[in-house]
Scaffold this motif. Structure first.
Motif, PDB file in Angstrom:
ATOM      1  N   GLU A  26       0.810  -1.212   0.000  1.00 55.91           N
ATOM      2  CA  GLU A  26       0.000   0.000   0.000  1.00 55.91           C
ATOM      3  C   GLU A  26       0.850   1.273   0.000  1.00 55.91           C
ATOM      4  OE1 GLU A  26      -2.592  -0.557   3.357  1.00 55.91           O
ATOM      5  OE2 GLU A  26      -3.977  -1.817   2.202  1.00 55.91           O
ATOM      6  N   LYS A  27       2.111   1.161   0.347  1.00 58.57           N
ATOM      7  CA  LYS A  27       3.017   2.315   0.315  1.00 58.57           C
ATOM      8  C   LYS A  27       3.408   2.687  -1.120  1.00 58.57           C
ATOM      9  CE  LYS A  27       5.078   1.343   4.813  1.00 58.57           C
ATOM     10  NZ  LYS A  27       6.310   0.946   5.521  1.00 58.57           N
ATOM     11  N   ILE A  28       3.217   1.742  -2.017  1.00 58.87           N
ATOM     12  CA  ILE A  28       3.566   1.976  -3.428  1.00 58.87           C
ATOM     13  C   ILE A  28       2.367   2.645  -4.100  1.00 58.87           C
ATOM     14  CG2 ILE A  28       4.250   0.874  -5.591  1.00 58.87           C
ATOM     15  CD1 ILE A  28       5.213  -1.516  -3.861  1.00 58.87           C
ATOM     16  N   PRO A  29       2.600   3.731  -4.853  1.00 56.91           N
ATOM     17  CA  PRO A  29       1.485   4.401  -5.531  1.00 56.91           C
ATOM     18  C   PRO A  29       0.765   3.468  -6.505  1.00 56.91           C
ATOM     19  CG  PRO A  29       3.459   5.761  -5.625  1.00 56.91           C
ATOM     20  CD  PRO A  29       3.864   4.436  -5.065  1.00 56.91           C
ATOM     21  N   LYS A  61      17.746  -9.768 -13.509  1.00 60.43           N
ATOM     22  CA  LYS A  61      18.445  -8.562 -13.062  1.00 60.43           C
ATOM     23  C   LYS A  61      17.515  -7.359 -13.055  1.00 60.43           C
ATOM     24  CE  LYS A  61      22.425  -5.663 -13.481  1.00 60.43           C
ATOM     25  NZ  LYS A  61      21.793  -4.703 -12.633  1.00 60.43           N
ATOM     26  N   LYS A  62      16.682  -7.246 -14.063  1.00 60.45           N
ATOM     27  CA  LYS A  62      15.746  -6.113 -14.142  1.00 60.45           C
ATOM     28  C   LYS A  62      14.729  -6.170 -13.003  1.00 60.45           C
ATOM     29  CE  LYS A  62      17.624  -4.576 -17.858  1.00 60.45           C
ATOM     30  NZ  LYS A  62      18.589  -3.521 -17.764  1.00 60.45           N
ATOM     31  N   THR A  63      14.351  -7.374 -12.577  1.00 60.36           N
ATOM     32  CA  THR A  63      13.440  -7.514 -11.439  1.00 60.36           C
ATOM     33  C   THR A  63      14.086  -6.950 -10.187  1.00 60.36           C
ATOM     34  OG1 THR A  63      12.498  -9.518 -12.415  1.00 60.36           O
ATOM     35  CG2 THR A  63      12.135  -9.178 -10.059  1.00 60.36           C
ATOM     36  N   ILE A  64      15.334  -7.292  -9.981  1.00 63.62           N
ATOM     37  CA  ILE A  64      16.065  -6.790  -8.813  1.00 63.62           C
ATOM     38  C   ILE A  64      16.184  -5.270  -8.887  1.00 63.62           C
ATOM     39  CG2 ILE A  64      18.303  -6.843  -7.631  1.00 63.62           C
ATOM     40  CD1 ILE A  64      18.491  -9.803  -8.618  1.00 63.62           C
ATOM     41  N   ASP A  65      16.409  -4.749 -10.084  1.00 65.80           N
ATOM     42  CA  ASP A  65      16.496  -3.292 -10.255  1.00 65.80           C
ATOM     43  C   ASP A  65      15.183  -2.604  -9.889  1.00 65.80           C
ATOM     44  OD1 ASP A  65      19.082  -3.700 -11.149  1.00 65.80           O
ATOM     45  OD2 ASP A  65      18.585  -3.441 -13.274  1.00 65.80           O
ATOM     46  N   ILE A  66      14.061  -3.155 -10.344  1.00 65.59           N
ATOM     47  CA  ILE A  66      12.757  -2.558 -10.044  1.00 65.59           C
ATOM     48  C   ILE A  66      12.478  -2.641  -8.545  1.00 65.59           C
ATOM     49  CG2 ILE A  66      10.261  -2.768 -10.402  1.00 65.59           C
ATOM     50  CD1 ILE A  66      10.939  -3.764 -13.271  1.00 65.59           C
ATOM     51  N   LEU A  67      12.813  -3.783  -7.941  1.00 68.93           N
ATOM     52  CA  LEU A  67      12.616  -3.929  -6.496  1.00 68.93           C
ATOM     53  C   LEU A  67      13.487  -2.940  -5.716  1.00 68.93           C
ATOM     54  CD1 LEU A  67      12.370  -7.808  -6.150  1.00 68.93           C
ATOM     55  CD2 LEU A  67      10.526  -6.135  -5.860  1.00 68.93           C
ATOM     56  N   ALA A  68      14.681  -2.669  -6.228  1.00 73.29           N
ATOM     57  CA  ALA A  68      15.562  -1.699  -5.572  1.00 73.29           C
ATOM     58  C   ALA A  68      14.955  -0.298  -5.625  1.00 73.29           C
ATOM     59  CB  ALA A  68      16.938  -1.712  -6.228  1.00 73.29           C
ATOM     60  N   VAL A  69      14.348   0.042  -6.748  1.00 67.49           N
ATOM     61  CA  VAL A  69      13.694   1.348  -6.874  1.00 67.49           C
ATOM     62  C   VAL A  69      12.525   1.437  -5.900  1.00 67.49           C
ATOM     63  CG1 VAL A  69      12.301   2.804  -8.412  1.00 67.49           C
ATOM     64  CG2 VAL A  69      14.404   1.758  -9.251  1.00 67.49           C
ATOM     65  N   ILE A  70      11.722   0.374  -5.830  1.00 68.43           N
ATOM     66  CA  ILE A  70      10.581   0.364  -4.904  1.00 68.43           C
ATOM     67  C   ILE A  70      11.064   0.505  -3.468  1.00 68.43           C
ATOM     68  CG2 ILE A  70       8.758  -1.112  -3.952  1.00 68.43           C
ATOM     69  CD1 ILE A  70       8.369  -2.214  -6.815  1.00 68.43           C
ATOM     70  N   LYS A  73      12.447   4.190  -2.957  1.00 73.25           N
ATOM     71  CA  LYS A  73      11.479   5.293  -3.020  1.00 73.25           C
ATOM     72  C   LYS A  73      10.322   5.162  -2.046  1.00 73.25           C
ATOM     73  CE  LYS A  73      10.778   7.631  -6.616  1.00 73.25           C
ATOM     74  NZ  LYS A  73      10.389   8.277  -7.824  1.00 73.25           N
ATOM     75  N   TYR A  74       9.889   3.933  -1.762  1.00 69.11           N
ATOM     76  CA  TYR A  74       8.632   3.778  -1.042  1.00 69.11           C
ATOM     77  C   TYR A  74       8.751   3.070   0.308  1.00 69.11           C
ATOM     78  CZ  TYR A  74       7.205   4.836  -5.794  1.00 69.11           C
ATOM     79  OH  TYR A  74       7.078   5.417  -7.018  1.00 69.11           O
ATOM     80  N   TRP A  75       9.760   2.252   0.505  1.00 64.94           N
ATOM     81  CA  TRP A  75       9.822   1.472   1.733  1.00 64.94           C
ATOM     82  C   TRP A  75      10.860   1.972   2.728  1.00 64.94           C
ATOM     83  CZ3 TRP A  75       9.682  -3.914  -1.043  1.00 64.94           C
ATOM     84  CH2 TRP A  75       8.379  -4.161  -1.483  1.00 64.94           C
ATOM     85  N   CYS A  76      11.886   2.648   2.285  1.00 64.19           N
ATOM     86  CA  CYS A  76      12.952   3.096   3.191  1.00 64.19           C
ATOM     87  C   CYS A  76      12.607   4.434   3.832  1.00 64.19           C
ATOM     88  CB  CYS A  76      14.267   3.265   2.429  1.00 64.19           C
ATOM     89  SG  CYS A  76      15.023   1.735   1.912  1.00 64.19           S
ATOM     90  N   ASN A  77      12.918   4.542   5.134  1.00 66.50           N
ATOM     91  CA  ASN A  77      12.855   5.861   5.759  1.00 66.50           C
ATOM     92  C   ASN A  77      14.195   6.538   5.479  1.00 66.50           C
ATOM     93  OD1 ASN A  77      14.747   4.894   7.620  1.00 66.50           O
ATOM     94  ND2 ASN A  77      13.175   4.304   9.091  1.00 66.50           N
ATOM     95  N   ASN A  78      14.385   7.747   5.968  1.00 64.98           N
ATOM     96  CA  ASN A  78      15.588   8.515   5.624  1.00 64.98           C
ATOM     97  C   ASN A  78      16.874   7.804   6.030  1.00 64.98           C
ATOM     98  OD1 ASN A  78      14.152  10.529   4.413  1.00 64.98           O
ATOM     99  ND2 ASN A  78      14.007  11.785   6.253  1.00 64.98           N
ATOM    100  N   ILE A  79      16.892   7.228   7.227  1.00 69.31           N
ATOM    101  CA  ILE A  79      18.111   6.541   7.688  1.00 69.31           C
ATOM    102  C   ILE A  79      18.372   5.293   6.856  1.00 69.31           C
ATOM    103  CG2 ILE A  79      19.156   5.321   9.634  1.00 69.31           C
ATOM    104  CD1 ILE A  79      17.574   7.284  11.457  1.00 69.31           C
ATOM    105  N   ASN A  80      17.325   4.505   6.632  1.00 67.43           N
ATOM    106  CA  ASN A  80      17.484   3.300   5.820  1.00 67.43           C
ATOM    107  C   ASN A  80      17.854   3.636   4.385  1.00 67.43           C
ATOM    108  OD1 ASN A  80      16.826   1.732   8.009  1.00 67.43           O
ATOM    109  ND2 ASN A  80      14.707   1.396   7.381  1.00 67.43           N
ATOM    110  N   ARG A  81      17.316   4.741   3.876  1.00 68.62           N
ATOM    111  CA  ARG A  81      17.615   5.148   2.500  1.00 68.62           C
ATOM    112  C   ARG A  81      19.099   5.458   2.347  1.00 68.62           C
ATOM    113  NH1 ARG A  81      13.688   8.572   1.766  1.00 68.62           N
ATOM    114  NH2 ARG A  81      12.402   6.976   0.800  1.00 68.62           N
ATOM    115  N   ILE A  82      19.670   6.138   3.324  1.00 67.29           N
ATOM    116  CA  ILE A  82      21.102   6.467   3.277  1.00 67.29           C
ATOM    117  C   ILE A  82      21.933   5.173   3.291  1.00 67.29           C
ATOM    118  CG2 ILE A  82      23.005   7.532   4.564  1.00 67.29           C
ATOM    119  CD1 ILE A  82      20.937   9.688   5.447  1.00 67.29           C
ATOM    120  N   GLU A  83      21.567   4.248   4.166  1.00 68.60           N
ATOM    121  CA  GLU A  83      22.271   2.965   4.223  1.00 68.60           C
ATOM    122  C   GLU A  83      22.104   2.197   2.919  1.00 68.60           C
ATOM    123  OE1 GLU A  83      20.707   0.952   7.632  1.00 68.60           O
ATOM    124  OE2 GLU A  83      21.682   2.315   9.042  1.00 68.60           O
ATOM    125  N   PHE A  84      20.900   2.210   2.380  1.00 67.11           N
ATOM    126  CA  PHE A  84      20.604   1.504   1.137  1.00 67.11           C
ATOM    127  C   PHE A  84      21.417   2.069  -0.026  1.00 67.11           C
ATOM    128  CE2 PHE A  84      17.908   0.787  -2.644  1.00 67.11           C
ATOM    129  CZ  PHE A  84      17.815  -0.596  -2.596  1.00 67.11           C
TER     130      PHE A  84
END
Length: 144
Positions: A26-29, A61-70, A73-84
């Motif tokens: 539900e976090k994904i548009p 590989k493209k699946t992993i890329d799309i999951l990385a974008v999701i 953009k949508y699942w990481c908070n600011n701290i997790n995003r920096i680590e990611f």
């Protein structure tokens, strides 16, 4: 029109999202999920075993890329995003080092030079022609 590779990856991502916590999905548009649905392959049936860790799922590989974008953009908070992002950058550095070692231009040129030297040694090998052999034999006969 999306490539076959991307349409299969979209199908795999939708399959993974179907087996993900509803709260996370539900976090994904809706627009992004609709985009994946519109571009997913109608013929491709992903073979994903959800009892194995994601690293061993044998995803495209493209699946992993799309999951990385999701994730970014949508699942990481600011701290997790920096680590990611740091982890992604570190992986990119390791990948570039691996490629640099494999395709190091200095090594490639040195290898070619060694091959050229070996080839030139073969070519430079001193072989006497028939005329020279005859002359040498005649000289040997008169020297005795």
């Amino acid at each position: 029109m999306v490539s076959i590779e991307y349409s299969q990856a979209a199908t795999e991502v939708l399959e993974i999202l179907d087996n993900t916590n509803k709260e996370d999905v539900e976090k994904i548009p809706k627009q992004f999920i609709n985009f994946l649905k519109q571009n997913s392959s109608k013929n491709y049936q992903p073979n994903i075993n959800f009892s194995t860790p994601i690293e061993k799922m044998n995803l495209k590989k493209k699946t992993i890329d799309i999951l990385a974008v999701i994730c970014n953009k949508y699942w990481c908070n600011n701290i997790n995003r920096i680590e990611f992002i740091s982890a992604l950058e570190w992986n990119e550095i390791l990948q570039q080092e691996k490629l640099n070692k494999k395709y190091n231009s200095n090594d490639i040129f040195n290898k070619n030079k060694k091959e050229d030297v070996n080839q030139s040694l073969i070519v430079v090998e001193n072989k006497e022609n028939l005329f020279t052999k005859v002359i040498t034999k005649i000289k040997n006969i008169f020297n005795k």
